[in-house]
Design a protein around this motif. Structure first.
Motif, PDB file in Angstrom:
ATOM      1  N   THR A  47       7.107  50.789  39.748  1.00 10.42           N
ATOM      2  CA  THR A  47       6.247  51.439  38.763  1.00 10.42           C
ATOM      3  C   THR A  47       7.086  52.146  37.707  1.00 10.42           C
ATOM      4  OG1 THR A  47       6.098  53.492  40.028  1.00 10.42           O
ATOM      5  CG2 THR A  47       4.381  51.850  40.419  1.00 10.42           C
ATOM      6  N   ASP A  50       3.656  54.912  31.804  1.00  8.60           N
ATOM      7  CA  ASP A  50       3.010  54.188  30.718  1.00  8.60           C
ATOM      8  C   ASP A  50       2.721  55.165  29.585  1.00  8.60           C
ATOM      9  OD1 ASP A  50       1.702  52.432  29.123  1.00  8.60           O
ATOM     10  OD2 ASP A  50       0.004  52.096  30.474  1.00  8.60           O
ATOM     11  N   ARG A  53      -0.500  55.085  27.156  1.00 10.21           N
ATOM     12  CA  ARG A  53      -1.795  55.626  27.580  1.00 10.21           C
ATOM     13  C   ARG A  53      -1.727  57.116  27.908  1.00 10.21           C
ATOM     14  NH1 ARG A  53      -2.581  51.959  32.350  1.00 10.21           N
ATOM     15  NH2 ARG A  53      -3.721  53.768  33.046  1.00 10.21           N
ATOM     16  N   THR A  54      -0.674  57.786  27.479  1.00  9.67           N
ATOM     17  CA  THR A  54      -0.493  59.209  27.764  1.00  9.67           C
ATOM     18  C   THR A  54      -1.477  60.058  26.974  1.00  9.67           C
ATOM     19  OG1 THR A  54       1.848  58.868  28.169  1.00  9.67           O
ATOM     20  CG2 THR A  54       1.162  61.105  27.710  1.00  9.67           C
ATOM     21  N   GLU A  93       2.495  64.131  36.031  1.00  8.40           N
ATOM     22  CA  GLU A  93       1.708  63.320  36.950  1.00  8.40           C
ATOM     23  C   GLU A  93       0.241  63.275  36.539  1.00  8.40           C
ATOM     24  OE1 GLU A  93       2.208  64.459  40.992  1.00  8.40           O
ATOM     25  OE2 GLU A  93       4.391  64.283  40.899  1.00  8.40           O
ATOM     26  N   ARG A  94      -0.245  64.376  35.960  1.00  3.57           N
ATOM     27  CA  ARG A  94      -1.652  64.439  35.559  1.00  3.57           C
ATOM     28  C   ARG A  94      -1.918  63.711  34.244  1.00  3.57           C
ATOM     29  NH1 ARG A  94      -4.089  70.272  35.817  1.00  3.57           N
ATOM     30  NH2 ARG A  94      -5.915  69.044  35.258  1.00  3.57           N
ATOM     31  N   PRO A  97       0.002  58.157  32.969  1.00  3.82           N
ATOM     32  CA  PRO A  97      -0.277  57.200  34.044  1.00  3.82           C
ATOM     33  C   PRO A  97       0.939  56.314  34.309  1.00  3.82           C
ATOM     34  CG  PRO A  97      -1.365  56.523  32.023  1.00  3.82           C
ATOM     35  CD  PRO A  97      -0.740  57.856  31.746  1.00  3.82           C
ATOM     36  N   LYS A  98       0.956  55.741  35.492  1.00 10.31           N
ATOM     37  CA  LYS A  98       2.025  54.821  35.855  1.00 10.31           C
ATOM     38  C   LYS A  98       1.478  53.405  35.810  1.00 10.31           C
ATOM     39  CE  LYS A  98       4.566  58.008  38.723  1.00 10.31           C
ATOM     40  NZ  LYS A  98       5.152  58.269  40.025  1.00 10.31           N
ATOM     41  N   LYS A  99       2.385  52.454  35.559  1.00 13.63           N
ATOM     42  CA  LYS A  99       1.973  51.060  35.567  1.00 13.63           C
ATOM     43  C   LYS A  99       2.986  50.255  36.362  1.00 13.63           C
ATOM     44  CE  LYS A  99       4.249  49.763  31.262  1.00 13.63           C
ATOM     45  NZ  LYS A  99       4.078  49.178  29.939  1.00 13.63           N
TER      46      LYS A  99
END
Length: 129
Positions: A47, A50, A53-54, A93-94, A97-99
């Protein structure tokens, strides 16, 4: 360089952060830190963050809500860094997002997309010419 240090999400990668004073007549302060070699090589292939999309507005709000004067009061450089790092990683983390990263692209950084690869290729060809 400091952006890379602050945005890195690997635990134990940066150690011994110290302020060294200003350089000459500059109003900027020097920051000295150690990057562990073993941790630098061990990167996750599964992972990645991303950033497209932040939610930067939420990230700014969350960090703005922290009473930094009280949180850092009476702490040394190392302790202050740990407090800042904990807040940054928690809010990261909030908000970021991760991809999943595909296996074919694991050799290059996540931000190196097709458009940038084309520009680098063009630059190399121009240099060769």
């Amino acid at each position: 360089m400091l952006d890379l240090v602050l945005n890195n999400n690997k635990e134990g990668l940066v150690r011994d952060v110290n302020l060294k004073g200003s350089l000459g007549c500059s109003d900027h302060e020097m920051v000295e830190f150690k990057i562990l070699k073993a941790a630098r090589r061990a990167h996750s292939k599964l992972t990645t963050l991303d950033f497209k999309r932040t939610d930067f507005g939420l990230f700014r709000d969350l960090l703005g809500r922290v009473p930094w004067d009280k949180a850092l009061e009476g702490r040394g450089t190392q302790d202050s860094w740990l407090v800042i790092k904990d807040h940054l990683l928690h809010d990261q983390e909030r908000c970021i997002p991760k991809k999943r990263k595909s296996d074919k692209n694991t050799r290059r950084p996540a931000w190196m997309n097709e458009e940038l690869l084309g520009k680098v290729k063009h630059k190399k060809e121009a240099y060769r010419g």
